[in-house]
Write an enzyme that holds these catalytic residues in place. Structure first.
Site, PDB file in Angstrom:
ATOM      1  N   ALA A  66       0.885  -1.082   0.055  1.00 57.89           N
ATOM      2  CA  ALA A  66       0.099  -0.392   0.439  1.00 57.89           C
ATOM      3  C   ALA A  66       0.739   0.871   0.229  1.00 57.89           C
ATOM      4  O   ALA A  66       1.784   1.205  -0.105  1.00 57.89           O
ATOM      5  CB  ALA A  66      -0.665  -0.365   1.374  1.00 57.89           C
ATOM      6  N   GLY A 112       0.346  -5.154   1.194  1.00 57.23           N
ATOM      7  CA  GLY A 112      -1.196  -4.828  -0.162  1.00 57.23           C
ATOM      8  C   GLY A 112      -0.516  -5.878  -1.264  1.00 57.23           C
ATOM      9  O   GLY A 112      -1.568  -5.947  -1.582  1.00 57.23           O
ATOM     10  N   GLU A 115      -0.409  -9.567  -0.338  1.00 61.24           N
ATOM     11  CA  GLU A 115      -2.387  -9.533  -0.129  1.00 61.24           C
ATOM     12  C   GLU A 115      -2.755  -9.147  -1.341  1.00 61.24           C
ATOM     13  O   GLU A 115      -3.885 -10.319  -1.873  1.00 61.24           O
ATOM     14  CB  GLU A 115      -3.210  -8.813   0.169  1.00 61.24           C
ATOM     15  CG  GLU A 115      -2.336  -8.576   2.014  1.00 61.24           C
ATOM     16  CD  GLU A 115      -2.464  -7.404   2.956  1.00 61.24           C
ATOM     17  OE1 GLU A 115      -2.702  -6.296   2.600  1.00 61.24           O
ATOM     18  OE2 GLU A 115      -3.387  -7.839   4.107  1.00 61.24           O
ATOM     19  N   GLU A 135       4.128  -5.232   7.678  1.00 59.90           N
ATOM     20  CA  GLU A 135       3.852  -4.409   7.983  1.00 59.90           C
ATOM     21  C   GLU A 135       3.980  -4.075   8.937  1.00 59.90           C
ATOM     22  O   GLU A 135       3.718  -2.728  10.116  1.00 59.90           O
ATOM     23  CB  GLU A 135       2.083  -4.446   7.944  1.00 59.90           C
ATOM     24  CG  GLU A 135       0.882  -4.307   6.632  1.00 59.90           C
ATOM     25  CD  GLU A 135       1.662  -4.981   6.094  1.00 59.90           C
ATOM     26  OE1 GLU A 135       2.002  -5.647   6.342  1.00 59.90           O
ATOM     27  OE2 GLU A 135       0.852  -5.223   4.855  1.00 59.90           O
TER      28      GLU A 135
HETATM   29  N1  COA Z   1       4.756   2.728  -0.294  1.00 63.25           N
HETATM   30  C1  COA Z   1       4.933   4.479  -1.517  1.00 63.25           C
HETATM   31  N2  COA Z   1       6.596   4.949  -1.901  1.00 63.25           N
HETATM   32  C2  COA Z   1       6.819   3.147  -2.206  1.00 63.25           C
HETATM   33  C3  COA Z   1       6.615   1.976  -1.816  1.00 63.25           C
HETATM   34  C4  COA Z   1       5.481   2.104  -0.812  1.00 63.25           C
HETATM   35  N3  COA Z   1       5.119   0.444   0.124  1.00 63.25           N
HETATM   36  N4  COA Z   1       7.913   1.151  -1.570  1.00 63.25           N
HETATM   37  C5  COA Z   1       8.232   2.228  -2.480  1.00 63.25           C
HETATM   38  N5  COA Z   1       8.457   3.641  -2.508  1.00 63.25           N
HETATM   39  C6  COA Z   1       8.240   4.456  -3.238  1.00 63.25           C
HETATM   40  C7  COA Z   1       9.749   5.038  -2.644  1.00 63.25           C
HETATM   41  O1  COA Z   1       9.508   5.379  -1.558  1.00 63.25           O
HETATM   42  C8  COA Z   1      10.719   5.758  -3.439  1.00 63.25           C
HETATM   43  O2  COA Z   1      10.235   6.905  -3.655  1.00 63.25           O
HETATM   44  P1  COA Z   1      11.263   7.966  -4.045  1.00 63.25           P
HETATM   45  O3  COA Z   1      12.115   7.353  -5.174  1.00 63.25           O
HETATM   46  O4  COA Z   1      10.839   9.150  -4.713  1.00 63.25           O
HETATM   47  O5  COA Z   1      11.958   7.527  -2.823  1.00 63.25           O
HETATM   48  C9  COA Z   1      10.429   5.241  -4.576  1.00 63.25           C
HETATM   49  O6  COA Z   1       9.247   3.830  -4.356  1.00 63.25           O
HETATM   50  C10 COA Z   1      11.208   3.105  -4.603  1.00 63.25           C
HETATM   51  O7  COA Z   1      11.507   2.309  -3.874  1.00 63.25           O
HETATM   52  P2  COA Z   1      13.072   2.530  -2.679  1.00 63.25           P
HETATM   53  O8  COA Z   1      13.325   2.417  -1.875  1.00 63.25           O
HETATM   54  O9  COA Z   1      13.931   3.656  -3.168  1.00 63.25           O
HETATM   55  O10 COA Z   1      14.080   1.491  -3.231  1.00 63.25           O
HETATM   56  P3  COA Z   1      14.661   0.480  -3.308  1.00 63.25           P
HETATM   57  O11 COA Z   1      15.479  -0.330  -3.625  1.00 63.25           O
HETATM   58  O12 COA Z   1      15.654   1.174  -1.943  1.00 63.25           O
HETATM   59  O13 COA Z   1      13.900  -0.859  -2.008  1.00 63.25           O
HETATM   60  C11 COA Z   1      11.719  -1.934  -1.491  1.00 63.25           C
HETATM   61  C12 COA Z   1      12.697  -1.561  -2.166  1.00 63.25           C
HETATM   62  C13 COA Z   1      11.216  -2.741  -1.391  1.00 63.25           C
HETATM   63  C14 COA Z   1      12.845  -2.808  -0.532  1.00 63.25           C
HETATM   64  C15 COA Z   1      11.523  -0.618  -0.357  1.00 63.25           C
HETATM   65  O14 COA Z   1      10.836   0.278  -0.997  1.00 63.25           O
HETATM   66  C16 COA Z   1      10.159  -0.813   1.044  1.00 63.25           C
HETATM   67  O15 COA Z   1      11.246  -1.151   1.828  1.00 63.25           O
HETATM   68  N6  COA Z   1       9.075  -0.222   0.215  1.00 63.25           N
HETATM   69  C17 COA Z   1       8.289  -0.471   1.494  1.00 63.25           C
HETATM   70  C18 COA Z   1       7.950  -2.128   1.538  1.00 63.25           C
HETATM   71  C19 COA Z   1       6.699  -2.136   1.991  1.00 63.25           C
HETATM   72  O16 COA Z   1       6.769  -1.376   3.162  1.00 63.25           O
HETATM   73  N7  COA Z   1       5.516  -2.148   2.104  1.00 63.25           N
HETATM   74  C20 COA Z   1       4.262  -2.368   2.894  1.00 63.25           C
HETATM   75  C21 COA Z   1       3.357  -1.737   3.539  1.00 63.25           C
HETATM   76  S1  COA Z   1       2.204  -1.710   4.221  1.00 63.25           S
END
Ligand code: COA
Length: 259
Positions: A66, A112, A115, A135
């Protein structure tokens, strides 16, 4: 229908829905969820669609969860509404829809995103895919059905380990525990998903729909799955598909079901 966050293409009765926000790793913001609702609702009532393949744009992510930026200041009521609206308007519609849906997991499927993949009927993962429910690292729990569907798919112990640890697993581990049906190379992901969907589409659409409903009934606490099966089994008799299927068997030919 015009979409800002999805690519939608019907190729010979398979609707390919690609979540297309690669710069945000296809995170599910409100607008994308609304578009998913529209796309699935319309696909389920469109006679030109036999099945749906759902994937994410780019090689990096299926869906990274999400959109965290949208709920960072939510209160209790807003949090509850977010989960309820998402579950009823997207995730349950996919799962309970009577057309087969395959998730082609091309990269991160987190929160999400996992999910969403779990709401689909079948999951095929690229070997580079990584899955998890992170989460608890954010101080919340999965809210789009993850605590329920992960438990159904992999059992309570493994579900609790994934949810409590928030650790990601790779595609091979996801296959080992039954979270995904197949693991294939990234290049083969869409073709393998399509091949399986073509097989399903060659079967009786009436029977495929009934089978999805009957299997779903086994997890519906309001209904008796065995009774649902009996009733759906009965409802298949006398249908054009039944007549064609039995005639084809007797005549030693392949059935040609009405699409
Ligand atoms: N919501 C909003 N933005 C998200 C996102 C999310 N769930 N997941 C990734 N993004 C965005 C990042 O903020 C980033 O945006 P920016 O370039 O404007 O800063 C972009 O996507 C790229 O992500 P980034 O984190 O830079 O890539 P990475 O390769 O370093 O890491 C992940 C990849 C997947 C490990 C990391 O993005 C992450 O942990 N995301 C969140 C996962 C999460 O907790 N999901 C559950 C949500 S309930």
């Amino acid at each position: 229908m015009e979409y800002q966050n999805l690519l939608v293409e019907n190729r010979d009765r398979i609707l390919f829905i690609t979540i297309n926000r690669p710069e945000k790793l296809n995170a599910l913001n409100k607008a994308t969820l609304q578009e998913l609702h529209n796309a699935f609702s319309s696909a389920l009532s469109d006679g030109a669609v036999g099945g749906i393949i759902l994937t994410g744009a780019g090689a990096k992510a299926f869906v990274a969860g999400a959109d965290i930026s949208e709920f960072s200041s939510f209160n209790n009521e807003e949090g509850e509404k977010l989960a309820r609206t998402g579950q009823t308007t997207v995730f349950n519609i996919i799962e309970q829809g009577t057309k087969p849906v395959i998730a082609a997991i091309n990269g991160f499927a987190l929160g999400g995103g996992l999910e969403l993949a779990m709401a689909c009927h079948i999951r095929i993962a690229a070997e580079t895919a990584r899955m998890g429910l992170p989460e608890t690292t954010l101080g919340i729990i999965p809210g789009y059905g993850g605590t329920q569907r992960l438990t159904q798919l992999v059992g309570k112990g493994r579900a609790l380990e994934m949810i409590l640890s928030a650790d990601m697993i790779n595609a091979e581990e996801a296959y080992r525990i039954g979270l995904v049906n197949h693991v294939v190379s990234g290049e083969e992901l869409i073709s393998s998903s399509e091949k399986l969907m073509r097989t399903i589409l060659s079967r009786s659409p009436i029977a495929v729909s009934a089978a999805i409903r009957a299997v779903n009934a086994s997890f519906d606490k309001e209904s008796n799955g065995y009774e649902t099966e009996i009733s759906l089994f009965g409802s298949c008799f006398g249908t054009p598909d039944f007549n064609e299927g039995v005639s084809a068997f007797t005549e030693k030919r392949k059935p040609d079901f009405i699409k």
